[in-house]
Design a protein around this motif. Structure first.
Motif, short mmCIF file in Angstrom:
data_model
loop_
_atom_site.label_atom_id
_atom_site.label_comp_id
_atom_site.label_asym_id
_atom_site.label_seq_id
_atom_site.Cartn_x
_atom_site.Cartn_y
_atom_site.Cartn_z
N THR A 165 96.26 18.47 -35.00
CA THR A 165 97.41 19.39 -34.95
C THR A 165 97.51 20.08 -33.59
O THR A 165 98.43 20.86 -33.37
N ARG A 223 92.14 20.13 -35.37
CA ARG A 223 92.87 20.14 -36.64
C ARG A 223 92.95 21.56 -37.16
O ARG A 223 91.93 22.24 -37.28
N TYR A 249 107.09 20.29 -34.92
CA TYR A 249 106.70 21.49 -35.65
C TYR A 249 107.45 22.69 -35.09
O TYR A 249 108.06 22.64 -34.02
#
Length: 292
Positions: free
Chosen positions: A118, A140, A249
């Motif tokens: 991420t 992450r 995102y």
């Protein structure tokens, strides 16, 4: 003995560090250096682990694997793996070298990290990717993605197309400067004044990257999310270059701000209401919507 694992110590290479051209036999030879290596590690000023990318002095190694048929093997003080090397004259130790060996000898861990990350540092090209040790630095977290699109390197083709001869011209070196760039980016898709679709993908440093959405469906998704989130829409490039992918995102700070922002609405008040009644209704509405 309990191994104390430390925080990673990944040291980025300078731009002058050459990217090693490591063949299969070279990779095997370097991997063999991880076994029976106590005598060379203990006196080495600089060692590296191609499992986690950390570098350290040989004297920092405190845990050793006891081998029944030779010298002890060093365990990395940062991750505990027996993947410690000191490099060779032909292949001096560097973060780029450790990155290459990690992708070769731990492919499942590498692919899993790349698939589920991420967050990752910005890199401008493949060499920068290796020098910065990005393969070790996929993180992450709790970031939630709102979509994913395919990418292709737009400028390599559009800037090199010769319409007069209906053929591709040789690609200039400068056109490929950011053709493998990745990491976190800003994304903006819209229609320009002439009604043409345009999409800008910029690195965290503000460099305009030569990427375009792969398909019409990808274009539509970027346009929809850009209209919805504006400048708060961000991207995370998974693979740069032709056939790459970008996850999309919205920054959590922006989401929180949007949720707490008072709604800009117009209400047709009942005739005869005075200011106190209007204020009372407005306050009740705000409380019901969680705005107060």
């Amino acid at each position: 003995m309990v191994l104390k694992v430390l925080a990673l110590n990944i040291v980025e290479d300078g731009d002058s560090v050459e990217i090693p051209k490591v063949g299969y036999r070279d990779r095997v030879e370097l991997n063999c250096q991880t076994a029976y290596n106590r005598s060379i590690v203990e006196k080495a000023l600089r060692c590296g682990c191609f499992h986690c990318g950390s570098t350290f002095a040989g004297s920092d190694v405190t845990v050793w694997l006891s081998e029944c048929d030779g010298e002890d093997s060093a365990c990395c003080p940062f991750c505990g793996e027996d993947a410690v090397i000191v490099g060779t004259k032909r292949f001096p130790l560097s973060t780029a070298l450790l990155s290459i060996l990690f992708m070769e000898w731990f492919p499942e861990e590498y692919e899993a990290a790349k698939e589920n990350f991420t967050n990752a540092p910005e890199y401008s090209n493949r060499d920068d990717y290796l020098r910065k040790g990005v393969p070790f630095r996929y993180e992450r977290g709790e970031r939630e993605f709102v979509g994913e699109v395919g990418l292709w390197v737009d400028s390599v083709f559009s800037a090199s197309w010769n319409e007069e001869f209906d053929s591709l011209l040789p690609v200039r070196e400068e056109e490929l400067e950011f053709a493998d760039a990745g990491g976190e980016v800003s994304v903006k898709a819209c229609f320009d004044d002439e009604g043409c679709y345009t999409c800008e993908i910029k690195s965290a440093s503000g460099n305009l990257l030569p990427y375009a959405p792969w398909s019409g469906r990808d274009q539509d998704l970027l346009l929809d999310l850009s209209n919805r989130y504006g400048d708060d829409l961000k991207g995370l490039i998974v693979d740069g270059g032709f056939g790459g992918r970008m996850r999309l995102y919205v920054e959590r700070e922006a989401e929180a701000e949007m949720c707490s922002r008072p709604l800009d609405i117009e209400i047709d008040w009942m005739p005869g209401w005075d200011e106190s009644q209007i204020e009372k209704v407005s306050k009740a509405y705000s409380e019901a919507m969680g705005l107060e």
